[in-house]
Design a protein around this motif. Structure first.
Motif, PDB file in Angstrom:
ATOM      1  N   SER A  91       1.079  -1.044   0.073  1.00 37.21           N
ATOM      2  CA  SER A  91      -0.045  -0.192  -0.046  1.00 37.21           C
ATOM      3  C   SER A  91       0.948   1.131  -0.085  1.00 37.21           C
ATOM      4  O   SER A  91       0.594   2.226  -0.588  1.00 37.21           O
ATOM      5  CB  SER A  91      -1.079  -0.118   1.168  1.00 37.21           C
ATOM      6  N   GLY A 109       0.086   2.853  -3.038  1.00 40.92           N
ATOM      7  CA  GLY A 109      -1.223   3.727  -2.701  1.00 40.92           C
ATOM      8  C   GLY A 109      -1.509   4.843  -3.407  1.00 40.92           C
ATOM      9  O   GLY A 109      -2.676   5.380  -3.283  1.00 40.92           O
ATOM     10  N   ARG A 139      -4.862   2.056  -0.162  1.00 45.94           N
ATOM     11  CA  ARG A 139      -4.740   2.558   1.489  1.00 45.94           C
ATOM     12  C   ARG A 139      -6.107   2.540   2.001  1.00 45.94           C
ATOM     13  O   ARG A 139      -6.197   2.248   3.294  1.00 45.94           O
ATOM     14  CB  ARG A 139      -4.288   4.038   0.998  1.00 45.94           C
TER      15      ARG A 139
END
Length: 871
Positions: free
Chosen positions: A343, A347, A354
């Motif tokens: 993430s 992200g 996220r």
């Protein structure tokens, strides 16, 4: 150059060529029955290529997340063994819908690669379609060849066959020749030995295709013939991970910064170093690849499950777990710990990672733990198979049963057997696997004919929000044949009041009536590539005439009642449980509704009652529907409407508001919450880690529910002699029953003790072993007590007792531990074999085991066979 910069440069370059940058579509497809997942960059744009919808702009660019687990180079079991194929990958693409064609596509591709990215022209090769002499009789793509000559030496322009240089989206649909761009990143020494043009499309890890330019100019019809498309399109796809490999000067996709952070974390967790052992390296590559595929899928709303797309995700995750289990010696969940690194790395480009991080971690952790338990269970079952195997080869049928029923990986079975100096009947396993695949394929096989066009019409108009009937004309139809449904016809109208299945709500039903009074029933309504399709069993007789299309009012009213209830339920959950709650799926039918949501603990009975009361308060409040159509997406979000991850939204959306509940929704709803009548929760439970499910009913189903419950209550009260306080009467009855059970258990224990002396006198000695096989009038617990009572007095005892309880047969075998050690006897193996006489099976420990079966008449034969183990 960092991977984030590589992605940005691509998108910015095409934005400079007047392309609109669009975000990646969800990886899980909703309105395309031919695909479970987006498997190429063009999949989200099929409706534009098919002419079923108009794009926002004729030039588009994106970075699309894709998933492949089958097909050329993409068999799931092969991923990890090379360094350039993946399950999940990013496809950088630029698209032209009837705008520019080959000249611009080739020029811009060359400009981006050589001038923007600075790739040396001398390591590039290109391919063009050589033509075909099959039924299509296509000529060579001389247009592309001549354009390429302006940029690259002719000895680097290779002619490719139909397999490599003619792209098709499937058995039907738009297609055309393509031009691949390959890169040769071998060392100078290797290039001197072997000319790069001999390695194109030869699966060399350092001579790979990076970009494919597809020139869509044909349509493949159901009969296999080609026709020219009215507009020519461009569809290009560049492998992001491979491009990073080239630009970062490494020899493997896994050595790029797309993967190295994940690999470093795997090293930290497992203590294994990447690059020191080939088997461990494969395992690390498998895990690093697969965690991406699973994480993105969960973020897009597809959880692991036992069917469909969910089963594909479960297979991918379980493959990663077993590689960690076998080659990295990880016997506890650990893959979920990689989500944090993933993430952080991706992200920014994909914010859903996220936003859904906690859910992804929880689901993966629970799936890992579950499969590790399966592996433990499978090891026990495999040991039993080994015990029962005569000779040095384990049956392929047994190995397939372990694989199919218990999910135990066949490669792990083969590995364990080899360690025990046993062989696996691989041919037998493959035969059973193929039979299963054939059965599955046969059951789901569908043949679809070409559309028969009756009336040219650009885009079908949906008018179902405002009316349940309309005068329509059929614009086209086609026949679809499947094993499950038989022959069906799909009809498309110029306009329709029928709502197609979508957003969790099933499609409308109804009928078509012509001017002669003839009626054809519409059995379902679906949406495919932006076309609303009405399913009928037979074609209308007067197909060119006008029809009155009528939606079933009751079917729609009950469905809309349940759909509105899901909105109120969502509001209730977020109010009572907290704003962490997010919808993770729903199913809306006339009889019931199902609502999946994120929450990390069981909902208590008190909370369920509060949720039910909350929804019913809004029903009683008679809240009117406030519908907003064609609302700009940004405005809808500002007003508080929730956008769901995994859903694809346009620039304008439809909002549905009831009081303070506001959601983006394209479904059918009641005009007023009073129309729902009442809301009743019937169940709540876990679907996966961090995902709960509520099933509920409204309207007519609630009336039926209370009516049935009332009838059951009256019947129960009658059985309790119409007691004034039936609850107390039932509690008293349960207490009396419990007391009687205890008395019976005590009597049976006394009976078991009393017959111990009698049984001792029945023992006979066979080859120095005290033996007894007998049928007893005891329950399973009593038989066990007798076994251990007698066992405490002998060290050379072999007992087999049979018993019959409630029409079922029980066999119990006890063998003194000293005999187990000295004679190699095994009670578990014995009862499994003798259990066949009672049409059952069982198992246990080497000194005590039981079997149950449905044939008490076989007890005598089992008892008679027991002596055979001692003589």
């Amino acid at each position: 150059m960092k991977s984030q910069d590589i992605r940005s440069k691509f998108l910015n370059f095409f934005e400079g060529k007047q392309h609109l940058i669009v975000p990646s579509a969800p990886m899980v497809l909703k309105d395309d029955p031919t695909l479970m997942f987006v498997n190429s960059g063009m999949a989200p744009f099929k409706e534009y290529f098919l002419g079923n919808a108009e794009p926002k702009k004729n030039r588009i660019t994106d970075s699309q997340k894709c998933l492949r687990v089958s097909g050329k180079h993409n068999d799931l079991e092969e991923v990890g063994y090379d360094t350039y194929h993946h399950t999940l990958f990013e496809m950088l693409g630029n698209w032209s819908f009837g705008d520019y064609f080959k000249k611009e596509a080739i020029a811009w591709a060359w400009e981006l690669l050589t001038e923007v990215y600075g790739i040396d022209k001398d390591i590039l090769y290109v391919t063009v379609f050589e033509g075909s002499d099959d039924k299509d009789q296509l000529g060579m793509d001389t247009e592309a060849y001549d354009i390429w000559k302006q940029y690259i030496a002719e000895d680097r322009i290779l002619k490719g066959n139909k397999k490599d240089n003619f792209w098709e989206m499937g058995d039907q649909g738009p297609c055309g020749p393509c031009s691949e761009i390959h890169v040769d990143i071998r060392s100078a020494e290797e290039k001197a030995k072997v000319d790069g043009n001999t390695l194109i499309n030869m699966d060399h890890p350092h001579v790979v295709e990076v970009w494919n330019l597809v020139f869509m100019e044909y349509n493949r019809k159901a009969n296999g013939s080609l026709e020219a498309l009215p507009n020519k399109h461009i569809d290009t796809g560049m492998g992001f991970e491979r491009l990073c490999m080239v630009l970062q000067g490494v020899q493997s996709n896994y050595d790029t910064d797309v993967f190295t952070p994940i690999i470093r974390e795997v090293e930290t967790i497992t203590g294994k170093k990447y690059g020191q052992d080939e088997k461990a390296d494969v395992a690390i590559r498998v895990i690093s690849d697969h965690v991406r595929a699973v994480a993105f899928s969960i973020a897009d709303g597809q959880l692991p499950s036992n069917t469909g797309a969910g089963y594909v995700i479960r297979r991918i995750l379980r493959r990663a777990v077993r590689y960690g289990f076998t080659f990295l010696d990880k016997k506890e969940p650990f893959i979920y710990r990689l989500v944090d690194v993933l993430s952080k790395k991706m992200g920014e480009a994909f914010p859903e990672l996220r936003a859904q991080k906690a859910l992804i971690e929880n689901v993966i952790k629970e799936e890992e733990a579950s499969f590790l338990r399966t592996l433990d269970q499978g090891l026990v079952l495999l040991n039993r198979i080994v015990e029962d195997t005569k000779g040095d080869t384990v049956s392929g049928e047994k190995a397939f049963e372990l694989y199919d029923t218990y999910g135990f990986p066949i490669d792990l079975t083969a590995l364990i057997l080899s360690e025990k100096q046993l062989k696996l009947d691989e041919k037998g396993f493959k035969d059973h696997l193929q039979k299963q695949k054939d059965r599955s394929r046969s059951a789901s096989e569908t043949s679809t004919e070409d559309w028969t066009v009756i009336k040219e019409d650009d885009i079908e108009e949906f008018i179902g929000y405002d009316t349940e009937e309309a005068n329509v004309k059929i614009t086209r139809y086609r026949k679809v044949t499947s094993k499950k449904e038989g022959e069906m016809y799909q009809l498309v109208f110029n306009l329709t009041p029928f709502y197609p299945e979508g957003g969790g709500q099933i499609g409308d039903k109804g009928f078509l009536q012509d001017t002669h009074g003839d009626v054809v029933f519409i059995l379902d309504t679906k949406k495919e590539n932006n076309v609303i399709i009405h399913l009928v069993k037979e074609l209308p007789e007067h197909i060119n005439e006008s029809f009155k299309a009528v939606v079933s009012s009751e079917h729609r009213a009950l469905s809309s009642s349940n759909h509105t209830a899901t909105h109120l339920l969502h509001q209730a959950l977020r109010t009572i449980l907290g704003e962490h709650v997010e919808q993770k799926g729903s199913l809306v039918k006339p009889k019931s509704l199902r609502f999946d949501f994120s929450h990390f603990s069981k909902v208590t009975p008190e909370q369920l009652q509060e949720i039910e009361d909350f929804v019913n308060a809004r029903i009683e409040g008679k809240l009117p529907l406030e519908e907003g159509r064609n609302i700009p997406m940004e405005k809808a979000i500002e007003e508080g409407a929730m956008a769901l991850f995994g859903e694809k939204y346009g620039d304008t959306v439809r909002t549905i508001r009831f009081g303070k509940s506001i959601e983006l929704c394209g479904g059918i709803h009641v005009k007023n919450t009073a129309d729902i009548w009442h809301f009743k929760i019937v169940s709540e439970g876990a679907v996966a880690a961090g995902i709960r499910r509520i099933e509920a009913i409204t309207n007519k189903s609630v009336r039926d529910y209370y009516s049935e419950n009332n009838a059951a209550f009256i019947e129960m009260k009658g059985l309790l002699n119409n007691a004034k306080e039936p609850v107390k009467a039932l509690e008293q009855l349960q207490q009396e029953n419990s007391d009687l059970k205890k008395q019976i258990e005590g009597l049976l224990k006394d009976k078991a003790k009393n017959i111990k002396g009698e049984l001792k006198s029945d023992l006979t000695e066979i080859n120095g072993i005290q033996f007894l096989a007998k049928k007893l009038d005891l329950d399973a617990s009593g038989v066990k007590d007798v076994c251990f009572e007698l066992g405490s007095q002998f060290d050379n005892l072999f007992l087999l007792f049979g018993a019959e309880n409630d029409g079922k047969a029980i066999l119990s075998c006890y063998i003194s531990k000293e005999l187990v050690a000295s004679k190699g006897l095994n009670a578990g193996a014995i009862v499994r074999e003798l259990g066949k006489h009672i049409q059952g099976g069982g198992g246990g420990q080497p000194f005590f085991a039981t079997a149950g079966g449905k044939n008490p008449d076989g007890i005598t034969a089992a008892l008679e066979a027991a002596k055979g183990y001692l003589v």
